[in-house]
Design a protein around this motif. Sequence first.
Motif, PDB file in Angstrom:
ATOM      1  N   TYR A  68       0.819  -1.211   0.000  1.00 38.70           N
ATOM      2  CA  TYR A  68       0.000   0.000   0.000  1.00 38.70           C
ATOM      3  C   TYR A  68       0.857   1.268   0.000  1.00 38.70           C
ATOM      4  CZ  TYR A  68      -3.605  -3.305   1.610  1.00 38.70           C
ATOM      5  OH  TYR A  68      -4.459  -4.363   1.754  1.00 38.70           O
ATOM      6  N   THR A  69       2.036   1.218   0.598  1.00 37.82           N
ATOM      7  CA  THR A  69       2.872   2.422   0.688  1.00 37.82           C
ATOM      8  C   THR A  69       3.381   2.874  -0.676  1.00 37.82           C
ATOM      9  OG1 THR A  69       4.956   1.243   1.061  1.00 37.82           O
ATOM     10  CG2 THR A  69       3.656   1.827   3.018  1.00 37.82           C
ATOM     11  N   LYS A  70       3.335   1.996  -1.658  1.00 37.61           N
ATOM     12  CA  LYS A  70       3.816   2.337  -2.998  1.00 37.61           C
ATOM     13  C   LYS A  70       2.658   2.485  -3.995  1.00 37.61           C
ATOM     14  CE  LYS A  70       8.020   2.443  -1.660  1.00 37.61           C
ATOM     15  NZ  LYS A  70       8.700   3.728  -1.544  1.00 37.61           N
ATOM     16  N   SER A  71       1.450   2.694  -3.466  1.00 40.77           N
ATOM     17  CA  SER A  71       0.281   2.880  -4.330  1.00 40.77           C
ATOM     18  C   SER A  71       0.298   4.277  -4.941  1.00 40.77           C
ATOM     19  CB  SER A  71      -1.006   2.674  -3.526  1.00 40.77           C
ATOM     20  OG  SER A  71      -1.072   3.596  -2.462  1.00 40.77           O
ATOM     21  N   VAL A  72      -0.360   4.402  -6.086  1.00 38.57           N
ATOM     22  CA  VAL A  72      -0.438   5.688  -6.781  1.00 38.57           C
ATOM     23  C   VAL A  72      -1.883   5.943  -7.202  1.00 38.57           C
ATOM     24  CG1 VAL A  72       1.946   5.582  -7.624  1.00 38.57           C
ATOM     25  CG2 VAL A  72       0.099   4.683  -9.051  1.00 38.57           C
ATOM     26  N   VAL A  73      -2.193   7.211  -7.412  1.00 33.48           N
ATOM     27  CA  VAL A  73      -3.516   7.591  -7.899  1.00 33.48           C
ATOM     28  C   VAL A  73      -3.483   7.580  -9.420  1.00 33.48           C
ATOM     29  CG1 VAL A  73      -5.263   9.418  -7.964  1.00 33.48           C
ATOM     30  CG2 VAL A  73      -3.952   9.018  -5.866  1.00 33.48           C
ATOM     31  N   ILE A  74      -4.496   6.979 -10.009  1.00 31.54           N
ATOM     32  CA  ILE A  74      -4.627   6.953 -11.476  1.00 31.54           C
ATOM     33  C   ILE A  74      -5.587   8.072 -11.863  1.00 31.54           C
ATOM     34  CG2 ILE A  74      -5.314   5.571 -13.471  1.00 31.54           C
ATOM     35  CD1 ILE A  74      -2.902   4.458 -12.007  1.00 31.54           C
ATOM     36  N   SER A  75      -5.043   9.213 -12.241  1.00 33.10           N
ATOM     37  CA  SER A  75      -5.878  10.370 -12.558  1.00 33.10           C
ATOM     38  C   SER A  75      -6.336  10.402 -14.012  1.00 33.10           C
ATOM     39  CB  SER A  75      -5.137  11.659 -12.211  1.00 33.10           C
ATOM     40  OG  SER A  75      -3.914  11.713 -12.902  1.00 33.10           O
ATOM     41  N   LYS A  76      -5.698   9.587 -14.864  1.00 37.29           N
ATOM     42  CA  LYS A  76      -6.084   9.514 -16.283  1.00 37.29           C
ATOM     43  C   LYS A  76      -6.098   8.049 -16.705  1.00 37.29           C
ATOM     44  CE  LYS A  76      -3.941  13.874 -17.671  1.00 37.29           C
ATOM     45  NZ  LYS A  76      -2.969  14.490 -18.578  1.00 37.29           N
ATOM     46  N   GLU A  77      -7.058   7.701 -17.515  1.00 42.81           N
ATOM     47  CA  GLU A  77      -7.160   6.311 -17.997  1.00 42.81           C
ATOM     48  C   GLU A  77      -5.923   5.909 -18.800  1.00 42.81           C
ATOM     49  OE1 GLU A  77      -9.390   3.848 -17.311  1.00 42.81           O
ATOM     50  OE2 GLU A  77     -10.210   5.280 -15.869  1.00 42.81           O
ATOM     51  N   GLU A  78      -5.274   6.890 -19.452  1.00 44.50           N
ATOM     52  CA  GLU A  78      -4.086   6.599 -20.258  1.00 44.50           C
ATOM     53  C   GLU A  78      -2.910   6.114 -19.407  1.00 44.50           C
ATOM     54  OE1 GLU A  78      -5.025  10.511 -20.773  1.00 44.50           O
ATOM     55  OE2 GLU A  78      -6.734   9.214 -21.128  1.00 44.50           O
ATOM     56  N   TYR A  79      -3.018   6.275 -18.097  1.00 45.66           N
ATOM     57  CA  TYR A  79      -1.946   5.822 -17.205  1.00 45.66           C
ATOM     58  C   TYR A  79      -1.990   4.312 -16.958  1.00 45.66           C
ATOM     59  CZ  TYR A  79      -0.956  10.731 -16.134  1.00 45.66           C
ATOM     60  OH  TYR A  79      -0.617  12.054 -16.209  1.00 45.66           O
ATOM     61  N   ILE A  80      -3.018   3.669 -17.478  1.00 43.19           N
ATOM     62  CA  ILE A  80      -3.136   2.211 -17.379  1.00 43.19           C
ATOM     63  C   ILE A  80      -2.801   1.625 -18.749  1.00 43.19           C
ATOM     64  CG2 ILE A  80      -4.689   0.274 -16.941  1.00 43.19           C
ATOM     65  CD1 ILE A  80      -6.361   2.231 -15.201  1.00 43.19           C
ATOM     66  N   ASP A  81      -1.877   0.686 -18.764  1.00 42.80           N
ATOM     67  CA  ASP A  81      -1.474   0.029 -20.007  1.00 42.80           C
ATOM     68  C   ASP A  81      -2.527  -1.033 -20.351  1.00 42.80           C
ATOM     69  OD1 ASP A  81      -0.349  -1.433 -22.073  1.00 42.80           O
ATOM     70  OD2 ASP A  81       1.629  -1.544 -21.148  1.00 42.80           O
ATOM     71  N   THR A  82      -3.261  -0.804 -21.426  1.00 38.00           N
ATOM     72  CA  THR A  82      -4.294  -1.753 -21.840  1.00 38.00           C
ATOM     73  C   THR A  82      -3.832  -2.631 -23.000  1.00 38.00           C
ATOM     74  OG1 THR A  82      -5.270  -0.077 -23.280  1.00 38.00           O
ATOM     75  CG2 THR A  82      -6.205  -0.286 -21.064  1.00 38.00           C
ATOM     76  N   THR A  83      -2.553  -2.531 -23.347  1.00 43.50           N
ATOM     77  CA  THR A  83      -2.040  -3.326 -24.473  1.00 43.50           C
ATOM     78  C   THR A  83      -1.467  -4.665 -24.024  1.00 43.50           C
ATOM     79  OG1 THR A  83       0.167  -2.319 -24.376  1.00 43.50           O
ATOM     80  CG2 THR A  83      -1.488  -1.225 -25.773  1.00 43.50           C
ATOM     81  N   ARG A  84      -1.186  -4.790 -22.734  1.00 38.89           N
ATOM     82  CA  ARG A  84      -0.611  -6.030 -22.197  1.00 38.89           C
ATOM     83  C   ARG A  84      -1.427  -6.489 -21.002  1.00 38.89           C
ATOM     84  NH1 ARG A  84       5.388  -4.493 -20.773  1.00 38.89           N
ATOM     85  NH2 ARG A  84       4.371  -2.657 -19.970  1.00 38.89           N
ATOM     86  N   TYR A  85      -1.451  -7.788 -20.823  1.00 37.82           N
ATOM     87  CA  TYR A  85      -2.164  -8.367 -19.686  1.00 37.82           C
ATOM     88  C   TYR A  85      -1.185  -9.124 -18.804  1.00 37.82           C
ATOM     89  CZ  TYR A  85      -6.316  -7.141 -22.259  1.00 37.82           C
ATOM     90  OH  TYR A  85      -7.279  -6.432 -22.925  1.00 37.82           O
ATOM     91  N   PRO A  86      -1.098  -8.734 -17.532  1.00 34.44           N
ATOM     92  CA  PRO A  86      -0.158  -9.409 -16.638  1.00 34.44           C
ATOM     93  C   PRO A  86      -0.617 -10.819 -16.289  1.00 34.44           C
ATOM     94  CG  PRO A  86      -1.405  -7.759 -15.439  1.00 34.44           C
ATOM     95  CD  PRO A  86      -1.808  -7.653 -16.878  1.00 34.44           C
ATOM     96  N   GLU A  87       0.341 -11.647 -15.978  1.00 35.04           N
ATOM     97  CA  GLU A  87       0.051 -13.007 -15.543  1.00 35.04           C
ATOM     98  C   GLU A  87       0.688 -13.230 -14.186  1.00 35.04           C
ATOM     99  OE1 GLU A  87       1.039 -16.044 -18.367  1.00 35.04           O
ATOM    100  OE2 GLU A  87       0.332 -14.836 -20.042  1.00 35.04           O
ATOM    101  N   ILE A  88      -0.102 -13.753 -13.268  1.00 35.42           N
ATOM    102  CA  ILE A  88       0.433 -14.162 -11.981  1.00 35.42           C
ATOM    103  C   ILE A  88      -0.008 -15.594 -11.730  1.00 35.42           C
ATOM    104  CG2 ILE A  88       0.460 -11.822 -11.042  1.00 35.42           C
ATOM    105  CD1 ILE A  88      -1.988 -12.527  -9.369  1.00 35.42           C
ATOM    106  N   GLU A  89       0.626 -16.224 -10.761  1.00 37.73           N
ATOM    107  CA  GLU A  89       0.265 -17.602 -10.442  1.00 37.73           C
ATOM    108  C   GLU A  89      -1.222 -17.680 -10.104  1.00 37.73           C
ATOM    109  OE1 GLU A  89       2.640 -19.224  -7.332  1.00 37.73           O
ATOM    110  OE2 GLU A  89       4.499 -18.889  -8.419  1.00 37.73           O
TER     111      GLU A  89
END
Length: 148
Positions: A68-89
Amino acid sequence: MELRYLSQLFYNKYKDCTEILNKGETRPYIILIIEVENKKFAIPIRTNLHKSIDCYESNPQTNSGLDYTKSVVISKEEYIDTTRYPEIEHKEFNYIKFKEKEIKLAFEKFVNDYKKDVIRHNKNPNIPANPRFQYCTLQYFKKELGLE
């Protein structure tokens, strides 16, 4: 629950903010997008997590989880990368998904505690800021949090 990456546009805008986590374009942090008080936040999933009240361990084997200490506010939709999808276990994804409500409540408390500390310190600068928030990335988003 949505897992994504932050876009290069975000990193370019906040390149001088030293507390924001950035491993470069080739190894970006996976983020959990969560909404609190009608604002979007991105909480990074980190490995080698420094366990504290402000973290949520999601995979004890790799010592990874939400910081949580490294969280950021997303003030614009362009700040989210919609071209790649992360994979986790799959196991870690399910663990986060199952605890989504608990994570959101804990994160809301973290944001509120941060805001109270900033307000308290602004009212009386002689009182030192809480060391809990010394390296917190929300310091770069005071305007978005209504603290300026």
